[in-house]
Design an enzyme around this catalytic site. Structure first.
Site, PDB file in Angstrom:
ATOM      1  N   HIS A 223     -54.408 -16.194 -23.229  1.00  0.00           N
ATOM      2  CA  HIS A 223     -54.224 -17.253 -24.238  1.00  0.00           C
ATOM      3  C   HIS A 223     -53.254 -16.729 -25.300  1.00  0.00           C
ATOM      4  CE1 HIS A 223     -55.064 -20.693 -26.632  1.00  0.00           C
ATOM      5  NE2 HIS A 223     -56.266 -20.408 -27.102  1.00  0.00           N
ATOM      6  N   HIS A 262     -49.064 -22.232 -17.161  1.00  0.00           N
ATOM      7  CA  HIS A 262     -49.865 -22.957 -18.144  1.00  0.00           C
ATOM      8  C   HIS A 262     -50.887 -23.808 -17.397  1.00  0.00           C
ATOM      9  CE1 HIS A 262     -50.947 -25.499 -21.546  1.00  0.00           C
ATOM     10  NE2 HIS A 262     -50.382 -24.593 -22.311  1.00  0.00           N
ATOM     11  N   ASP A 313     -45.241 -18.767 -25.509  1.00  0.00           N
ATOM     12  CA  ASP A 313     -45.332 -17.359 -25.900  1.00  0.00           C
ATOM     13  C   ASP A 313     -44.108 -16.567 -25.464  1.00  0.00           C
ATOM     14  OD1 ASP A 313     -48.775 -17.666 -25.203  1.00  0.00           O
ATOM     15  OD2 ASP A 313     -47.851 -17.460 -27.171  1.00  0.00           O
TER      16      ASP A 313
END
Ligand code: SDX
Length: 373
Positions: A223, A262, A313
Site C-alpha cells: 500500500h 493496482h 507511487d
C-alpha cells in the site's frame, strides 16, 4: 459461512458500502473527489482547498479558505508534550511508527477525543491535518541530526511543510510539483487504510483511533510503503541501462515490483499522468534525467513482460527524492496527505453507520470434545 457463499479474499471486487467522497472508475481510468476530476484539482488547487472539498463537499470560497487557513496555521506547532513522547522513540524506528505514535498522543491529549458530533470530528480532522507536518519535519531533521525549524504562519500548507523540512521554500515549480503529489495522494475511496479507518469508526471508536489504524495499514509495502520501495529499487538500479535486467531478475525470482499494479485500476492509475508530468518538470529543473531514464525503462519492460502499469507511487518516489526528501519520509508524506481523505471517510461512516463485521468460512478441525481428565 452460509452454504454456497463464495469467499472473496481481500474483498476483491466486493462493494461494501456507498460513499460520496470520491469515485474511482477503472473503465475510464478516472478519479473524482466530490465530482471534481483529480487531474484538475491537482494542477489548480492548493492542498488546503482540497482538504476543505473532502471534508465539506465543496471547494471553499475566499472566506471559507481564509477561515481554514487561519485555523490550520494556528495549530502547526509541535507541542512540547508531544515532542517529549516522540523523543522516547529510538531514531532507528520506522518513520511511520513516529507518525502513528504522534496520532495516538494527539488523540490522548485532545479534549474533543470522545466527541463524535460532526463539528468536533471536523475540528479534530483539521487539527491532525495541521499538526502532523511538524511531526514529520521533526523526524526528518532528527534523522539528519538537524534541529527542528519552527512553522511559519505566513506560508501555505505545502510551503510550510517544505520549509520545516529543509529550512527554506524552494522555487515555485518545485512547490507546485510537491503540492500536486499532496492533492493526488489525498483520497482514493475504499483503499486498505481508509477501510481500516472505517472499520474502527464503525464500532463507534474515536477519530484518532481510526486514523492510528489507517497509519498502520498504510505503512505496508503493498500500500503506502510502495513509494519508498520504488526509490530503493531505483537507487539499486543506478543507471537506465541496467533497469531491464534488474526488472527481469526480480520477476524471474517471483518478487513483486513496487510501484506497479493496482487492485482497482487495471489499465493504469488515473493519477499517474499528472504526477509523471510533475516528476519530469522537477527532473528537468534539478538534473534528474537519470531517474527519468530508469522510470521509462522500468515502465516499458513491466508493460512488455507483465502488461502491468505504474501506480501513483512510481512517479511520486523519484519526485520526492529530487525534492530532497530522504526515502524514509516518502510514506509519511503520503500519510500526511491522506489524513484529509481518511477523516472525510470517518465522518461519512459515522453519519450512516453499520458495524463492519464480515463472515468467514470455517476450515478448521470438525467439532470434538476435550478428553476426560
Ligand atoms: C496504493 O487501493 C488503493 O487505492 C491504493 C492506493 C491509494 O491511493 O490508496 O492506490 C495506493 O497502495 C497503490 C499500490 C501500491 N502498491 C504497490 O506498488 C505494490 C505492488 N503492487 C502489487 O503488489 C499489486 O498490484 C497490488 C497489491 C497493489 C494489487 O494486487 P492485486 O489486485 O491483489 O492483484 P494480485 O496481487 O493478485 O496480482 C495479480 C497478478 C499476480 O500474478 P499471479 O500471481 O496471478 O501470476 O499480477 C502480479 C501478481 O504476481 N502482480 C505483480 C505486481 N502486481 C501484480 N507482479 C509483479 N509486480 C507487481 N507490482
Amino acid at each position: 459461512a452460509p452454504a454456497g457463499q463464495e469467499v472473496r479474499k481481500g474483498l476483491a471486487g466486493v462493494v461494501v458500502d456507498t460513499t460520496a467522497v470520491s469515485e474511482v472508475v477503472p473503465e475510464t481510468n478516472s478519479l473524482t473527489y466530490r465530482g471534481y476530476p483529480v487531474q484538475e484539482l491537482a494542477t489548480s488547487c492548493r492542498t488546503e482547498e482540497v482538504a476543505h472539498l473532502l471534508w465539506h463537499g465543496e471547494l471553499p470560497d475566499a472566506a471559507a479558505l481564509a477561515a481554514l487557513q487561519e485555523a490550520e496555521r494556528a495549530q502547526r506547532a509541535l507541542e512540547p508534550a508531544v515532542r517529549a513522547a516522540l523523543e522516547a522513540l529510538p531514531p532507528s524506528c520506522h518513520p511511520m511508527d513516529v507518525l502513528r505514535t504522534a496520532v495516538s498522543v494527539l488523540g490522548a491529549r485532545d479534549p474533543r477525543a470522545e466527541r463524535h458530533d460532526p463539528d468536533a470530528e471536523l475540528a479534530k480532522a483539521l487539527s491532525l491535518f495541521a499538526r502532523l507536518p511538524a511531526v514529520l519535519a521533526w523526524d526528518v531533521r532528527r534523522r539528519r541530526g538537524q534541529d527542528p525549524v519552527e512553522p511559519d504562519p505566513a506560508l501555505g500548507y505545502a510551503e510550510n511543510l517544505l520549509h520545516m523540512c529543509f529550512g527554506e521554500v524552494p522555487d515555485a515549480g518545485s512547490v507546485r510539483a510537491f503540492e500536486t503529489s499532496l492533492v493526488l495522494y489525498a483520497e482514493h475511496s475504499f483503499n486498505a487504510s481508509t477501510f481500516a479507518a472505517r472499520v474502527v469508526t464503525s464500532t463507534l471508536a474515536d477519530l484518532h483511533s481510526a486514523v492510528t489504524a489507517a497509519v498502520g495499514a498504510l505503512k505496508g509495502p503493498l500500500h503506502g510503503g510502495a513509494n519508498e520501495a520504488v526509490m530503493h529499487a531505483m537507487l539499486e538500479i543506478g543507471e537506465p541501462e541496467r533497469a531491464g535486467a534488474w526488472l527481469r531478475a526480480e520477476l524471474a525470482a517471483g518478487r513483486r515490483v513496487m510501484g506497479f499494479g493496482h487492485r482497482v485500476y487495471r489499465n493504469g492509475d488515473s493519477r499517474v499522468p499528472t504526477m509523471e508530468a510533475a516528476f519530469r518538470e522537477v527532473a528537468a529543473a534539478r538534473g534528474g534525467q537519470r531517474w527519468v531514464g530508469i522510470y521509462e525503462e522500468l515502465a516499458r519492460v513491466m508493460l512488455e513482460e507483465k502488461g502491468i502499469h505504474p501506480n501513483l507511487d512510481f512517479p511520486a518516489g523519484p519526485t520526492y527524492h529530487l525534492l530532497g526528501f530522504d526515502t524514509a519520509a516518502f510514506t509519511p508524506l503520503f500519510a500526511l496527505s491522506r489524513v484529509a481523505g481518511w477523516t472525510a471517510h470517518v465522518v461519512e461512516q459515522r453519519r450512516s453507520n453499520a458495524l463492519i463485521r464480515p463472515l468467514s468460512s470455517y476450515v478448521g478441525p470438525p467439532q470434538r470434545s476435550v478428553p476426560a481428565r
